[in-house]
Design a protein around this motif. Structure first.
Motif, PDB file in Angstrom:
ATOM      1  N   TYR A  81      40.478  41.381  19.619  1.00  0.00           N
ATOM      2  CA  TYR A  81      40.777  42.538  19.927  1.00  0.00           C
ATOM      3  C   TYR A  81      40.756  43.634  18.736  1.00  0.00           C
ATOM      4  N   PRO A  82      40.429  44.751  19.103  1.00  0.00           N
ATOM      5  CA  PRO A  82      40.225  45.586  20.292  1.00  0.00           C
ATOM      6  C   PRO A  82      38.507  45.389  20.772  1.00  0.00           C
ATOM      7  N   PHE A  83      37.754  44.574  19.909  1.00  0.00           N
ATOM      8  CA  PHE A  83      36.336  44.118  20.107  1.00  0.00           C
ATOM      9  C   PHE A  83      36.395  42.787  20.969  1.00  0.00           C
ATOM     10  N   SER A 126      43.268  49.868  30.529  1.00  0.00           N
ATOM     11  CA  SER A 126      43.167  48.652  30.153  1.00  0.00           C
ATOM     12  C   SER A 126      41.590  48.280  30.065  1.00  0.00           C
ATOM     13  N   TYR A 127      40.633  48.917  30.971  1.00  0.00           N
ATOM     14  CA  TYR A 127      39.361  48.881  31.096  1.00  0.00           C
ATOM     15  C   TYR A 127      38.489  49.857  30.148  1.00  0.00           C
ATOM     16  N   PHE A 128      38.931  51.163  30.365  1.00  0.00           N
ATOM     17  CA  PHE A 128      38.314  52.215  29.701  1.00  0.00           C
ATOM     18  C   PHE A 128      38.776  52.389  28.329  1.00  0.00           C
ATOM     19  N   VAL A 129      40.039  52.103  28.007  1.00  0.00           N
ATOM     20  CA  VAL A 129      40.491  52.588  26.785  1.00  0.00           C
ATOM     21  C   VAL A 129      40.726  51.426  25.772  1.00  0.00           C
ATOM     22  N   GLN A 130      41.418  50.197  26.393  1.00  0.00           N
ATOM     23  CA  GLN A 130      41.729  48.903  25.624  1.00  0.00           C
ATOM     24  C   GLN A 130      40.763  48.048  25.533  1.00  0.00           C
ATOM     25  N   ASN A 131      39.801  48.128  26.723  1.00  0.00           N
ATOM     26  CA  ASN A 131      38.852  46.988  26.337  1.00  0.00           C
ATOM     27  C   ASN A 131      39.521  45.530  26.487  1.00  0.00           C
ATOM     28  N   ASN A 132      40.499  45.500  27.459  1.00  0.00           N
ATOM     29  CA  ASN A 132      41.101  44.203  27.285  1.00  0.00           C
ATOM     30  C   ASN A 132      41.405  43.669  29.019  1.00  0.00           C
ATOM     31  N   MET A 133      40.206  43.209  29.323  1.00  0.00           N
ATOM     32  CA  MET A 133      40.245  42.715  30.595  1.00  0.00           C
ATOM     33  C   MET A 133      40.995  41.550  30.774  1.00  0.00           C
ATOM     34  N   ARG A 134      41.344  40.793  29.799  1.00  0.00           N
ATOM     35  CA  ARG A 134      42.130  39.529  29.830  1.00  0.00           C
ATOM     36  C   ARG A 134      43.619  40.017  30.653  1.00  0.00           C
ATOM     37  N   LEU A 135      44.217  40.950  29.959  1.00  0.00           N
ATOM     38  CA  LEU A 135      45.472  41.373  30.292  1.00  0.00           C
ATOM     39  C   LEU A 135      45.450  42.012  31.872  1.00  0.00           C
ATOM     40  N   GLY A 136      44.611  42.732  32.129  1.00  0.00           N
ATOM     41  CA  GLY A 136      44.521  43.188  33.373  1.00  0.00           C
ATOM     42  C   GLY A 136      44.197  42.038  34.505  1.00  0.00           C
ATOM     43  N   THR A 137      43.662  41.156  34.241  1.00  0.00           N
ATOM     44  CA  THR A 137      43.274  40.097  35.248  1.00  0.00           C
ATOM     45  C   THR A 137      44.614  39.359  35.547  1.00  0.00           C
ATOM     46  N   GLU A 138      45.725  39.039  34.482  1.00  0.00           N
ATOM     47  CA  GLU A 138      46.684  38.396  34.633  1.00  0.00           C
ATOM     48  C   GLU A 138      47.600  39.349  35.779  1.00  0.00           C
ATOM     49  N   VAL A 139      47.498  40.797  35.166  1.00  0.00           N
ATOM     50  CA  VAL A 139      48.324  41.475  35.916  1.00  0.00           C
ATOM     51  C   VAL A 139      47.793  41.397  37.629  1.00  0.00           C
ATOM     52  N   PHE A 140      46.336  41.755  37.720  1.00  0.00           N
ATOM     53  CA  PHE A 140      45.955  41.761  38.839  1.00  0.00           C
ATOM     54  C   PHE A 140      46.263  40.198  39.678  1.00  0.00           C
ATOM     55  N   PHE A 141      46.041  39.077  39.159  1.00  0.00           N
ATOM     56  CA  PHE A 141      46.533  37.853  39.659  1.00  0.00           C
ATOM     57  C   PHE A 141      47.994  37.889  40.125  1.00  0.00           C
TER      58      PHE A 141
END
Length: 272
Positions: free
Chosen positions: A79-81, A132-147
């Motif tokens: 992170y953040p890459f 989370s997608y455009f600013v943080q580049n962290n889809m891992r976090l977003g995927t957990e939130v979605f789930f």
């Protein structure tokens, strides 16, 4: 198809508005079922590749999954890459589209029950997805939130769909699945695992450097807004059970607009 099913189930007694609501909930059941299954399949395949390539060990790319079980520190590897995961990227963009669609549809339904609450919910969700997608580049976090949200939305929509066609017993069964699912995923895993890991432990334990943490403040605020709404809706869902026990009526005031002045919102009477 949804309207036809509503007519078949009710033997032609469903009104046009009931058919429309049934169809809308059926569409949500299909979408949230896909949204629940997609990350499970994507991450299972990723972990299977990891195990095959390393001889039985997971890499940080998949070690963070599933929420509440996986290693939260692995979520911030590089992170953040964060390296891109193409299937997860497609899944994320579809979810972004769904969030935009949900907000747009809600804005067209001014006057419905819980209108302001739903607008706030969808705006907070869109903030989280976009940030989370455009600013943080962290889809891992977003995927957990979605789930943890989508897995609850399936029984929510099933319950409302069955309620629309007056199936009392199946509605009660679906409700009994909904309540513990909501409690575990939205009131336990979401605040005490997902939010705590990314907003407290990540900074305290150095997984994220302070100079890289500027995006966490608004996103944490958005997640806390969702927690407040989850508690409110859980109380309303619990009150449905109390109403049914006291009066034999299943009533959901969070979703409907009455068809006439004399209609009780979303009501199905218990058959003696």
């Amino acid at each position: 198809v949804g309207r036809w099913l509503a007519r078949v189930i009710t033997r032609g007694r469903a009104t046009q508005q009931q058919q429309q609501r049934f169809s809308a909930q059926l569409w949500k059941v299909l979408y949230h079922s896909w949204a629940t299954a997609a990350p499970l399949v994507i991450m299972h395949r990723g972990q299977a590749r990891d195990l095959a390539a390393t001889g039985g060990a997971l890499t940080p790319a998949t070690k963070w999954w599933p929420p509440g079980v996986g290693d939260p520190q692995a979520m911030f590897d590089h992170y953040p890459f964060v390296p891109q995961n193409t299937p997860l990227n497609v899944y994320y963009l579809v979810q972004l589209g769904w969030s935009m669609h949900s907000l747009f549809v809600t804005l067209l339904q001014a006057g419905r029950g819980g209108y302001l609450t739903m607008v706030v919910h969808h705006m907070a969700t869109l903030l989280l997805v976009s940030g989370s997608y455009f600013v943080q580049n962290n889809m891992r976090l977003g995927t957990e939130v979605f789930f943890v949200h989508d897995v609850c939305d399936v029984p929510v929509s099933v319950t409302r769909m069955l309620l629309d066609v007056g199936l009392t017993t199946p509605t009660a069964v679906s409700y009994l699945v909904l309540m513990p699912t909501w409690f575990v995923f939205r009131l336990v895993l979401f605040p005490f695992c997902v939010i705590r890991n990314v907003s407290v432990r990540a900074l305290r334990e150095g997984w994220v450097a302070w100079d890289e943490a500027h995006g966490w403040v608004p996103l944490t605020a958005g997640m806390l807004v969702l927690v407040v709404l989850h508690v409110r809706w859980f109380v309303e869902l619990f009150n449905m059970a109390l109403t049914f026990i006291r009066s034999g009526v299943i009533a959901d005031s969070t979703e409907r607009v009455p068809e006439t002045q004399n209609e009780v919102t979303c009501v199905t009477r218990h058959e003696e």
